[in-house]
Enzyme design. Sequence first.
Site, short mmCIF file in Angstrom:
data_model
loop_
_atom_site.label_atom_id
_atom_site.label_comp_id
_atom_site.label_asym_id
_atom_site.label_seq_id
_atom_site.Cartn_x
_atom_site.Cartn_y
_atom_site.Cartn_z
N GLU A 52 0.88 -1.17 0.00
CA GLU A 52 0.00 0.00 0.00
C GLU A 52 0.91 1.21 0.00
O GLU A 52 1.65 1.45 0.96
CB GLU A 52 -0.86 0.04 1.26
CG GLU A 52 -2.17 -0.68 1.12
CD GLU A 52 -3.06 -0.49 2.35
OE1 GLU A 52 -4.10 -1.13 2.40
OE2 GLU A 52 -2.69 0.29 3.24
N ASP A 63 -5.41 9.77 9.63
CA ASP A 63 -4.12 9.25 10.06
C ASP A 63 -3.68 9.82 11.39
O ASP A 63 -3.91 10.99 11.70
CB ASP A 63 -3.06 9.55 9.00
CG ASP A 63 -3.19 8.61 7.81
OD1 ASP A 63 -3.10 7.39 8.02
OD2 ASP A 63 -3.42 9.09 6.69
#
Lengths: 269, 403
Positions: A52, A63
């Site tokens: 990824e 995040d």
Amino acid sequence: MTTPNRISERFRALAEAGQSGFVAYITAGDPSLAATLAVARALDEAGVDILELGIPFSDPVADGPTIQAASTRALANGATVAKVLDVVRELRKTSQMPVVLFTYLNPVYVYGFENFLRDAVEAGADGLLILDLPPEEAAQNAEFVVASGLQPIRLIAPTTPPARMAKIVSGGGGFIYYVSREGVTGEQKDISDTIGEQVAEIRRHTTLPIAVGFGISSPEQAAAVARQSDAVVVGSAIVRRIAEHGGEEGLAARIKEFVSPLVQAAHTR
Amino acid sequence: MSSPSPVYAPDATGHFGQYGGKFVPETLYSALEELEEEYLKAKDDPAFQQEYMNLLTDYCGRETPLYYAERLTKHLGGAKIYLKREDLLHTGAHKINNAIGQAILARRMGKKRVIAETGAGQHGVATATVAARFGFECVIYMGAVDMKRQALNVARMEFLGAKVVPVTAGQATLKEAVNEAMRDWVTNVRSTHYILGTAYGAHPYPVMVRDFHRIIGDEARRQILEKENRLPDLLVACVGGGSNAIGLFYPFLEDSSVRLVGVEAGGEGIIKGRHAARFQGGRLGVLQGAKTWLLADEDGQIELTHSISAGLDYAAVGPEHCYLREIGRAEYDYATDDEALAAFRTLASVEGIIPALESSHAVAHAIKVAPKMRPDQLVIVNLSGRGDKDVSQAAEILLKKSV
């Protein structure tokens, strides 16, 4: 999704071998694009099944601090969408490891959604995961349809009601990414104890493989999650080590050394 | 709420034309659906409306006056200027209208904890206030730079029992505070309601926040008809996310003779990174839940912004404003830092009213256009907040300029 693709082929091979897969996340451009290429090759050598590759965004709301900091460093060091695609193109010359591009909508939107899809496929990417593009918006805006050979990777969260799962998986491809905890990305002491039931619930709605991530950092955690799913995703733990050793000569080797036992744990369950 | 109900509505999933929507990570999607469902129920519930109105009246001090600024009008020598006095509201700005509405909703949803972002601190103070009033645990995210320039509001929030968390990422202003509040919400979504402070973000926030502020326009419309027996010619309001502007504009949308002008922060002029006027140097994009006009570079990275006013120092603008601009119903101009500061001083010295630096942008626009209008024309300026919080910052800047 019509043509055979590297992601489904990899999952087929894993299933035949009775293994769970290992998915590694890194932020492209941290600490530099050249380092990302070297680390990606090392991950391939370590046996990582799917990469990824994060395209950095200035405002990564899903995040935690580790990946936020990596994104900031990557942007400061000149990472752009086009340059990340160059890394994929370069990697593809020597590697068949499937690559999923992982990002937020705005960089893709400003690049031009259709142009991005075309260029990503041409560079050799296999899947696309846009964290802030829910299936409803993708379905309503013709401009946001992920087609043209990139597998649209869809997310399911612990807060996703079962009724919504069918809608999410119906337009998905490649694999389903189950985010195993409420929260942002980042390492955790304990893994969630509801993974097994949630994966079982998702399986009622799809035949796609299910990868589980968020918070996993040790081989023990990876093995535990691997026993309950088709693949384990590790991100922040790798990104943190890249941050710690970013400037060093042997960065790629160090990352390989860290990731190999995680891959082993996932493969052997 | 007696004014006609405009047809300007988003579609069922929160899109105003091509703008708006629900661009959020999966973890938040269901929370937004729960919020929307609860809001739609509450909207039609007389008990909710009554509690909301009672609190706005007895706790917050509504209705706010529509004040004829006679001295400013004479000073400028043009159109007759009225000020909608949201600065007189409890906590010192319009923000409390929305905070009250969302606090009642949070209680209905069984949430015990509320969080918010704040720029100038006005929304943070409003949220900390309702948290105290309703007995919620309260965390406010605020950019470290803004905490410094709005220290008075930080102290107010802390006295009210809120925890103020400094955000040091990026340029450490409003946008980063929103990111951090969204991260908190993703993590604590089951226990927590996010009291978003402007007509921005993912659906249903832009619609809901507008509805909680439309009382500004509803009152102003009734008040001007009482005082002047006719509708105004021009409405002016500052636009950061755009909540005070949409609150004033909304009840006038179908009055086609009324011009609507939103005023963005022109900062040091329309130079990349030195302003926050999204309609001047911006482009279409997606940020923090909505498709909208925003300030981003050619690679889609959000650009730095600047404004003397922390509340307008933001890279994106509310989706309904994008839509009103696209269909030609509203216009958007900007005022620079210097123009806003001059307006701040003018209103203080001519009318004895110290406006917030945010609202000073609206006043600056009125100062520009009123002299070119006829004396029989009417202008309403939304004085969205009072300037006590800005006095030390303004004094510091003026002192530097005089050296």
